[in-house]
Design a protein around this motif. Structure first.
Motif, PDB file in Angstrom:
ATOM      1  N   THR A  48      -1.441  46.677  -5.487  1.00 20.62           N
ATOM      2  CA  THR A  48      -1.760  45.376  -5.800  1.00 20.62           C
ATOM      3  C   THR A  48      -0.617  44.136  -5.312  1.00 20.62           C
ATOM      4  O   THR A  48      -0.877  42.956  -5.157  1.00 20.62           O
ATOM      5  CB  THR A  48      -2.073  45.162  -7.230  1.00 20.62           C
ATOM      6  OG1 THR A  48      -3.147  46.172  -7.295  1.00 20.62           O
ATOM      7  CG2 THR A  48      -2.467  43.924  -7.642  1.00 20.62           C
ATOM      8  N   ASN A  52      -2.683  43.476  -1.510  1.00 21.52           N
ATOM      9  CA  ASN A  52      -3.244  42.384  -1.905  1.00 21.52           C
ATOM     10  C   ASN A  52      -4.044  42.874  -3.301  1.00 21.52           C
ATOM     11  O   ASN A  52      -4.276  43.990  -3.612  1.00 21.52           O
ATOM     12  CB  ASN A  52      -4.169  41.458  -1.117  1.00 21.52           C
ATOM     13  CG  ASN A  52      -5.344  42.364  -0.402  1.00 21.52           C
ATOM     14  OD1 ASN A  52      -5.681  43.251  -1.252  1.00 21.52           O
ATOM     15  ND2 ASN A  52      -5.441  42.252   0.895  1.00 21.52           N
ATOM     16  N   ARG A  53      -4.460  41.774  -4.187  1.00 22.62           N
ATOM     17  CA  ARG A  53      -5.482  42.211  -5.334  1.00 22.62           C
ATOM     18  C   ARG A  53      -6.407  42.659  -5.062  1.00 22.62           C
ATOM     19  O   ARG A  53      -6.928  43.699  -5.515  1.00 22.62           O
ATOM     20  CB  ARG A  53      -5.364  40.864  -6.008  1.00 22.62           C
ATOM     21  CG  ARG A  53      -6.386  41.027  -7.260  1.00 22.62           C
ATOM     22  CD  ARG A  53      -6.697  39.745  -8.097  1.00 22.62           C
ATOM     23  NE  ARG A  53      -7.327  38.887  -7.276  1.00 22.62           N
ATOM     24  CZ  ARG A  53      -7.302  37.470  -7.883  1.00 22.62           C
ATOM     25  NH1 ARG A  53      -7.027  37.264  -8.953  1.00 22.62           N
ATOM     26  NH2 ARG A  53      -7.929  36.539  -6.918  1.00 22.62           N
ATOM     27  N   THR A  54      -7.213  42.342  -4.001  1.00 22.50           N
ATOM     28  CA  THR A  54      -8.528  42.983  -3.642  1.00 22.50           C
ATOM     29  C   THR A  54      -8.561  44.403  -3.308  1.00 22.50           C
ATOM     30  O   THR A  54      -9.229  45.188  -3.936  1.00 22.50           O
ATOM     31  CB  THR A  54      -9.329  42.267  -2.526  1.00 22.50           C
ATOM     32  OG1 THR A  54      -9.201  40.853  -2.681  1.00 22.50           O
ATOM     33  CG2 THR A  54     -10.627  42.622  -2.319  1.00 22.50           C
ATOM     34  N   GLY A  56      -6.248  46.565  -4.279  1.00 19.97           N
ATOM     35  CA  GLY A  56      -5.531  47.116  -5.450  1.00 19.97           C
ATOM     36  C   GLY A  56      -6.593  47.396  -6.435  1.00 19.97           C
ATOM     37  O   GLY A  56      -6.853  48.454  -7.097  1.00 19.97           O
ATOM     38  N   MET A  57      -7.526  46.294  -6.679  1.00 18.00           N
ATOM     39  CA  MET A  57      -8.812  46.403  -7.434  1.00 18.00           C
ATOM     40  C   MET A  57      -9.959  47.605  -7.075  1.00 18.00           C
ATOM     41  O   MET A  57     -10.348  48.233  -7.614  1.00 18.00           O
ATOM     42  CB  MET A  57      -9.392  45.214  -7.867  1.00 18.00           C
ATOM     43  CG  MET A  57      -8.475  44.328  -8.686  1.00 18.00           C
ATOM     44  SD  MET A  57      -9.220  42.765  -8.961  1.00 18.00           S
ATOM     45  CE  MET A  57     -10.433  43.120  -9.740  1.00 18.00           C
ATOM     46  N   ALA A  86      -5.040  46.044 -12.340  1.00 15.43           N
ATOM     47  CA  ALA A  86      -4.555  45.783 -10.956  1.00 15.43           C
ATOM     48  C   ALA A  86      -4.766  44.062 -11.159  1.00 15.43           C
ATOM     49  O   ALA A  86      -3.787  43.402 -10.564  1.00 15.43           O
ATOM     50  CB  ALA A  86      -5.385  46.210 -10.099  1.00 15.43           C
ATOM     51  N   TYR A  87      -5.742  44.005 -11.740  1.00 19.40           N
ATOM     52  CA  TYR A  87      -6.075  42.175 -11.749  1.00 19.40           C
ATOM     53  C   TYR A  87      -5.072  41.618 -12.762  1.00 19.40           C
ATOM     54  O   TYR A  87      -4.683  40.737 -12.279  1.00 19.40           O
ATOM     55  CB  TYR A  87      -7.394  42.127 -12.447  1.00 19.40           C
ATOM     56  CG  TYR A  87      -7.900  40.543 -12.465  1.00 19.40           C
ATOM     57  CD1 TYR A  87      -8.104  39.924 -11.257  1.00 19.40           C
ATOM     58  CD2 TYR A  87      -7.661  40.016 -14.020  1.00 19.40           C
ATOM     59  CE1 TYR A  87      -8.430  38.611 -11.713  1.00 19.40           C
ATOM     60  CE2 TYR A  87      -7.724  38.729 -14.004  1.00 19.40           C
ATOM     61  CZ  TYR A  87      -8.302  37.802 -12.959  1.00 19.40           C
ATOM     62  OH  TYR A  87      -8.732  36.602 -13.249  1.00 19.40           O
ATOM     63  N   SER A  90      -1.787  41.365 -10.913  1.00 20.72           N
ATOM     64  CA  SER A  90      -1.697  40.405  -9.834  1.00 20.72           C
ATOM     65  C   SER A  90      -1.560  39.165 -10.279  1.00 20.72           C
ATOM     66  O   SER A  90      -1.164  38.289  -9.999  1.00 20.72           O
ATOM     67  CB  SER A  90      -3.120  40.618  -8.907  1.00 20.72           C
ATOM     68  OG  SER A  90      -4.310  39.971  -9.702  1.00 20.72           O
TER      69      SER A  90
END
Length: 172
Positions: A48, A52-54, A56-57, A86-87, A90
């Motif tokens: 994450t 990137n966040r996407t 990681g989630m 994860a969110y 981020s």
């Protein structure tokens, strides 16, 4: 071929959690303490932060679901918690610097949140009768210590790998 490296590495970390729990015996300190490896959550947080966040989630959802199916009876505890943590990480990284110590602190904090969440769910459904004092002294602190050491040992190679992967993805 390069795009399959990260999923296989996450799968390897997922498998290494259970392998570590079975093979490494830390009972020389005391039989009463529980050491729960949360290497996958640390790795999801590193994904994450450094990719990137996407992603990681997404890895949190997939491997959280896999964790629920393989290890516990209640589907959804790890599925939603890995992705939600994860969110949260981020969002925290938008105001914090990506310094290694901050990332280690956030991963340790995420593990503490996960452990309290899992304990709360298990206590609410009657799956555990461990008191809060026993939970914090015999499980939480030892788990945080183990995963802190894991994060400390592996953050530099994983950070290097993930930044190289991000650079390679941006060049494609």
């Amino acid at each position: 071929m390069r795009r399959f490296i990260l999923p296989f590495l996450v799968l390897f970390v997922f498998i290494s959690e259970s392998t570590f729990a079975q093979l490494v015996n830390i009972s020389f300190l005391s039989e009463d303490y529980l050491y729960i490896p949360r290497f996958l959550l640390v790795f999801v947080i590193l994904i994450t932060v450094y990719l990137n966040r996407t992603q990681g989630m997404l890895f949190g959802l997939i491997f959280g679901f896999l964790h629920d199916v393989v290890y516990i009876e209640v589907i959804g505890i790890y599925l939603f918690s890995y992705a939600f943590l994860a969110y949260l990480v981020s969002k925290a990284m938008k105001v914090l610097h990506k310094h290694v110590l901050i990332v280690i602190f956030l991963s340790t904090l995420a593990i503490a949140i996960l452990e309290f969440y899992v304990y709360g769910i298990n206590y609410a459904i009657g799956a555990t009768d461990m008191s809060l004092y026993d939970f914090t002294t015999k499980r939480l602190l030892t788990t945080l210590g183990l995963n802190f050491i894991f994060a400390l040992l592996f953050i530099f190679p994983l950070k290097s790998f993930l930044t190289k992967l991000k650079k390679a993805e941006s060049e494609d």
